[in-house]
Write an enzyme that holds these catalytic residues in place. Sequence first.
Site: not given
Ligand code: DQA
Length: 147
Positions: A22, A84, A97, A104, A17, A9-10, A95, A74, A108, A99, A77, A71
């Site tokens: 980012y 699962d 990320h 942070r 954003r 998401p996002n 995995e 959110a 997170r 950032s 978390h 990635n």
């Molecule tokens: C993220 C870190 C997450 O905490 C955040 O919700 C994101 C991006 C990152 O790529 O740094 O959406 O996964």
Amino acid sequence: MTIHIINGPNLNLLGKREPHIYGSQTFEDYFKLMVQKFSDVDLQYFQSNSEGGLLDYIHQIGFSSTGIVLNAGAYTHTSVALADAIAGITSPVIEVHISNVHKREAFRHHSYISPQAAGIIIGMGLNGYDLAVQHIIDQNKRPEKMV
Ligand code: DQA
């Protein structure tokens, strides 16, 4: 070799954003560069803002993919369901990320994904996706696979 990159998401908003966190590049633009750089592998990209969409895609490709770079945004978390799903598939998941989540907010710092992941790359910006893809390639060139 087929490697799947999955953004949660996002992450469709990358470029617009919170650029101080980012960066200012869209993932679509970045992905084009990755396809050129890793031209000897089949690189696939999928993004969804919905947990169900991510689960369905992981189920679909998770038994045939050489490796998955995830990635989960959110959902990292919050989502037991994604953890699962990763436990239930056979393809290794790295995995990523963008950032450094540990610099942070405290919420997170916990990841439901990490215990199921083959490896974790945090805080390296978009280059983290390249590092993960390169790792999957390297592992699959070795006689004894680690992931
Ligand atoms: C993220 C870190 C997450 O905490 C955040 O919700 C994101 C991006 C990152 O790529 O740094 O959406 O996964």
